[in-house]
Design a protein around this motif. Structure first.
Motif, PDB file in Angstrom:
ATOM      1  N   MET A 177       0.756  -1.268  -0.276  1.00  0.00           N
ATOM      2  CA  MET A 177       0.079  -0.074  -0.051  1.00  0.00           C
ATOM      3  C   MET A 177       0.862   1.280  -0.021  1.00  0.00           C
ATOM      4  O   MET A 177       1.777   1.150   0.744  1.00  0.00           O
ATOM      5  CB  MET A 177      -0.912   0.064   1.196  1.00  0.00           C
ATOM      6  CG  MET A 177      -1.975   1.172   1.409  1.00  0.00           C
ATOM      7  SD  MET A 177      -2.983   0.657   2.611  1.00  0.00           S
ATOM      8  CE  MET A 177      -1.887   0.747   4.095  1.00  0.00           C
ATOM      9  N   SER A 212      -2.939  -0.122  -5.500  1.00  0.00           N
ATOM     10  CA  SER A 212      -1.595  -0.542  -4.965  1.00  0.00           C
ATOM     11  C   SER A 212      -0.800  -1.030  -6.033  1.00  0.00           C
ATOM     12  O   SER A 212       0.210  -0.794  -6.468  1.00  0.00           O
ATOM     13  CB  SER A 212      -1.421  -1.322  -3.855  1.00  0.00           C
ATOM     14  OG  SER A 212      -1.964  -0.353  -2.526  1.00  0.00           O
ATOM     15  N   HIS A 220      -5.920   3.187   2.139  1.00  0.00           N
ATOM     16  CA  HIS A 220      -6.383   4.237   1.263  1.00  0.00           C
ATOM     17  C   HIS A 220      -7.855   4.290   1.065  1.00  0.00           C
ATOM     18  O   HIS A 220      -8.292   5.605   1.105  1.00  0.00           O
ATOM     19  CB  HIS A 220      -5.531   3.875  -0.132  1.00  0.00           C
ATOM     20  CG  HIS A 220      -5.779   4.887  -1.415  1.00  0.00           C
ATOM     21  ND1 HIS A 220      -4.872   6.007  -1.471  1.00  0.00           N
ATOM     22  CD2 HIS A 220      -6.804   5.033  -2.199  1.00  0.00           C
ATOM     23  CE1 HIS A 220      -5.402   6.752  -2.498  1.00  0.00           C
ATOM     24  NE2 HIS A 220      -6.607   6.030  -3.099  1.00  0.00           N
TER      25      HIS A 220
END
Length: 357
Positions: free
Chosen positions: A65, A94, A257
């Motif tokens: 990530m 990612s 995220h």
């Protein structure tokens, strides 16, 4: 009207149930013969049928990530060691981000196969993280040459991640209404993106991670369509207040995220909407709601959306540390003037999971 709009050059292929054949055709069109297939261990089962029909020189599964710089360096070394001539990324943001990091320094073409609604595949934006700071930039080399969307690949996405990822896409639309380069075309694309995402996401929340019939994939496909429009509008409009906040928090505290974007979005919308009446009307209309804030709140309630940054590892004492970097990053044309107190109050509300409507 006075504006300049740039449309990025990219092939987009919707191929439900046919990702392997579609990717093979895109790789053949590139004339590539030594492919680096980037997919995490978690995506290995989905990647196997694609790998079986490609001239794969190496498979690479170190996906992390926020794309740490050292992870990017190792991937670049692998690409050089195996003399690859194209990159295929199969996974979420990612994974796409790692392929972009390799393309940034090598110029290798990327074929992206998304398995979330992140939207990175449709932008020329790259991001790398080092020492708790996430740096982003724009470069034509990182824009994937082709994107293959296959709804069947997203059938196993866990419900919580599917919802968070879809709300991340919706955040692209909202930022595109007032980003630093936003224009009427961006706003039109973003409005349709919001409509499609609001239509598709409830069906996805009900069926994500389960087996079902073809109608389930129709909801996924509608959401992928919305996520693509969101990313295209965002690539043109540029990163607004919402994304600047999330990039600072993600890099500083290693927050997930999609969930970070899902939590922060309603607070930024409530902050900016009163000073952006045209954008507010467009967003409200896309939701079919009396107001933008109410429309988003109703969708979030239906989806049982992520609510609090503290649930995802954000320390409360990190709020004052994040304020200055956020103030430095927010674009000067943000609809509402931003002060230190404003950012602090917004982060406090997002950390605690306070309601905005």
């Amino acid at each position: 009207m006075r504006f300049t709009h740039e449309t990025l050059p990219q092939r987009v292929v919707f191929a439900r149930g046919e990702a392997a054949q579609a990717v093979a055709a895109e790789v053949e069109a590139l004339g590539a013969s030594r492919v680096m297939l980037i997919a995490s261990e978690r995506e290995a089962t989905l990647a196997d049928p694609v790998a079986a029909v490609l001239p794969v020189a190496v498979r690479h599964d170190e996906v992390v990530m926020h794309v740490p710089v050292d992870v990017a360096r190792r991937a670049r070394s692998v690409a050089a060691e195996h003399d690859v001539d194209a990159l295929v990324s199969l996974g979420g943001g990612s994974t796409t981000g790692l392929a972009k990091a390799v393309a940034l320094t090598t110029g290798l073409p990327v074929v992206a196969v998304p398995t979330t609604y992140a939207g990175s595949e449709a932008t020329d934006v790259w991001g790398l993280t080092e020492d708790g700071t996430k740096t982003t930039g724009v470069d034509a080399r990182v824009l994937p040459r082709s994107v293959v969307y296959d709804a069947s690949l997203l059938r196993g996405l866990p419900s919580e991640l599917a919802v968070a990822s879809g709300l991340n896409a919706l955040a692209h639309c909202v930022d595109s209404m007032w980003g630093p380069r936003a224009d009427p075309i961006d706003r039109a694309l973003a409005g349709e993106g919001i409509r499609a995402l609001a239509a598709g996401l409830p069906g996805i929340a009900e069926v994500a991670g389960t087996d079902g019939d073809g109608s389930d994939e129709s909801a996924i496909e509608q959401t992928l369509y919305g996520a693509y429009l969101a990313a295209v509008s965002f690539a043109s409009a540029g990163s607004g207040m919402h994304h600047k906040i999330c990039h600072v928090l993600g890099g500083m505290f290693d927050l997930p995220h999609a969930q970070t974007h899902a939590v922060v979005l309603p607070h930024v919308l409530a902050f900016n909407a009163p000073h952006a009446p045209d954008a507010e009307r467009r967003i409200a209309a896309a939701f079919g709601s009396a107001s933008a804030v109410a429309g988003l709140a109703a969708l979030r309630a239906r989806l049982d959306a992520p609510r609090a940054l503290r649930d995802y590892g954000m320390p409360h004492d990190g709020i004052p540390r994040a304020v200055e970097p956020i103030l430095a990053a927010v674009p000067g044309n943000n609809p509402t003037p931003v002060t230190r107190d404003d950012v602090t109050a917004l982060l406090e509300a997002a950390w605690a999971g306070e309601e905005t409507a």
